[in-house]
Motif scaffolding. Sequence first.
Motif, mmCIF file in Angstrom:
data_model
loop_
_atom_site.group_PDB
_atom_site.id
_atom_site.type_symbol
_atom_site.label_atom_id
_atom_site.label_comp_id
_atom_site.label_asym_id
_atom_site.label_seq_id
_atom_site.Cartn_x
_atom_site.Cartn_y
_atom_site.Cartn_z
ATOM 1 N N ARG A 212 0.833 -1.209 0.000
ATOM 2 C CA ARG A 212 0.000 0.000 0.000
ATOM 3 C C ARG A 212 0.866 1.257 0.000
ATOM 4 N NH1 ARG A 212 -5.269 2.023 0.949
ATOM 5 N NH2 ARG A 212 -5.063 4.174 0.230
ATOM 6 N N ASP A 228 -8.503 3.209 -7.635
ATOM 7 C CA ASP A 228 -9.079 1.990 -8.177
ATOM 8 C C ASP A 228 -8.107 1.392 -9.193
ATOM 9 O OD1 ASP A 228 -9.307 3.594 -10.467
ATOM 10 O OD2 ASP A 228 -11.460 3.882 -10.230
ATOM 11 N N ALA A 273 -9.164 -3.614 -5.121
ATOM 12 C CA ALA A 273 -9.971 -2.908 -4.119
ATOM 13 C C ALA A 273 -9.809 -3.545 -2.750
ATOM 14 C CB ALA A 273 -11.436 -2.911 -4.539
ATOM 15 N N LEU A 276 -6.484 -2.535 -1.202
ATOM 16 C CA LEU A 276 -6.473 -1.166 -0.686
ATOM 17 C C LEU A 276 -7.051 -1.089 0.727
ATOM 18 C CD1 LEU A 276 -7.559 1.065 -3.721
ATOM 19 C CD2 LEU A 276 -5.257 0.793 -2.772
ATOM 20 N N ASN A 277 -7.922 -2.029 1.029
ATOM 21 C CA ASN A 277 -8.622 -1.998 2.312
ATOM 22 C C ASN A 277 -8.032 -2.939 3.353
ATOM 23 O OD1 ASN A 277 -10.701 -0.066 1.649
ATOM 24 N ND2 ASN A 277 -11.533 -1.623 0.275
ATOM 25 N N GLY A 278 -7.005 -3.710 2.979
ATOM 26 C CA GLY A 278 -6.391 -4.619 3.935
ATOM 27 C C GLY A 278 -5.647 -5.726 3.227
#
Length: 474
Positions: A212, A228, A273, A276-278
């Motif tokens: 990240r 995205d 996606a 990006l969140n974990g």
Amino acid sequence: MTSRPWTLHPDRALPAEPAQRSIARELYQATAALPIVSMHGHIDAGAIARNDSFGDPAELFIIPDHYLVRMLVSQGFSNSDLGVRPRDPAAPFETDHRLIWRRFAENWKLYRGTPTRYWMEHELVEIFGITEEPSAATADVIYDELTEALAKPEFRIRGLFDRFNIEVLSTTDAPDADLADHAALAAEGWGERVVPTFRPDAVFYPDRAGWRAAVDRLSARSGVDVGDYAGFLEAVQQRRFAFVAAGARATDHGHLTANTTPLDRAEAERIFAAALNGPVDAASGEAFAGNMLFESARMTVDDGLVMQLHPGVLRDHAASVHETYGPDNGFDIPVAVEYARALQPLLNAFGHDPRFRIILFTIDETVYSRELAPIAGAYPAVKLGAPWWFLDSPGGMARFRELVTETAGFYNTSGFVDDTRAFASIPARHDLSRRIDAGYLSKLVAEHRLTLDEATETAVDLAYHLPLASYARR
């Protein structure tokens, strides 16, 4: 009784059989003085831009050379004992560089039969004029002689660059690199001599630590919102074009496998996606990385960069060493690689496209004759890279020629790459490659399978013309 000065045999690494050695000697002489084309390596462009000195022998020969360091570590030394700085700024490490040099010199015999021995001999004798072999008794004398030489202007990096007869040298750079050092070199007229290479591995594996942060740096450097998957692809392409503008000729991909299977767009978007969140799992990371190799090939068609792929290395095998000292210190270990099926999606899409070029490397020599030579002998977009990492040795190079040539020939290979951080070893590595190729070609001449004129032309092509052509701008 005074011992004779340390010298190197002029026929080192040439065939032992007398008739072949005579031919090989003539072939080697045709290539020995050719310029060096170093298209895959890890020298810091900033060091060249600043015209750095190398400080002392430990800083030049030992600390940056992972081949040399890992041999001593295998015998009980720690990386810290050899001057490698831990990640923790409070952690102790050896700063007495004379002591580091002594540790190396006292253990000189450990390198017998290794390519490191050949490279170090060449550097010490041919470049620095050292006349005594390293040992416990000679360590301090050699250290002082080297330190005196390194203080001279002609032994700064640009002086050695010219002395080594390096025509072009390629660095390896992260996708978010600002390329300022390359710009400074270009402003001084070095733009064709030192060129960057785009290495996007850090943003292609979303399951790895630091992904990240690497994506955020990519976004900041490119000026593209990477919120995205579409933005991610745009940012990667933008940075590739920036590298092209800075003189780059190639990309470089050090994946674990050769998988090039493209993902369905929705699946690629889903994995991106989720990342990006974990964290995502290793299977998702490998699938996304394979997809990005396919996407990289598509981008290559547009921007003309040569794609280099060298899978099959399990990076940082020793977790504790990696955690203590960081990347490139935890021991890379070869693993088996499958190429024929893994590359099929990419080659079906781009293998006959005249705008696409890919150079394949391996350290799994079991695939030379079974997979890689037949692939390179069929697809016009493919060339085989030189024996690399553990195989850039006399035996490894000789086996490469034996196993590849009958199927792929000489002209589906890319010429030698040194892949080093140890600047002074560059001419030694290229010299060894030229000697091994001379030896292989001498056998063909001795068996009346090639004429001497053909072998001479081939030797020159392998040493000089093929690497230039393989990495030429389109």
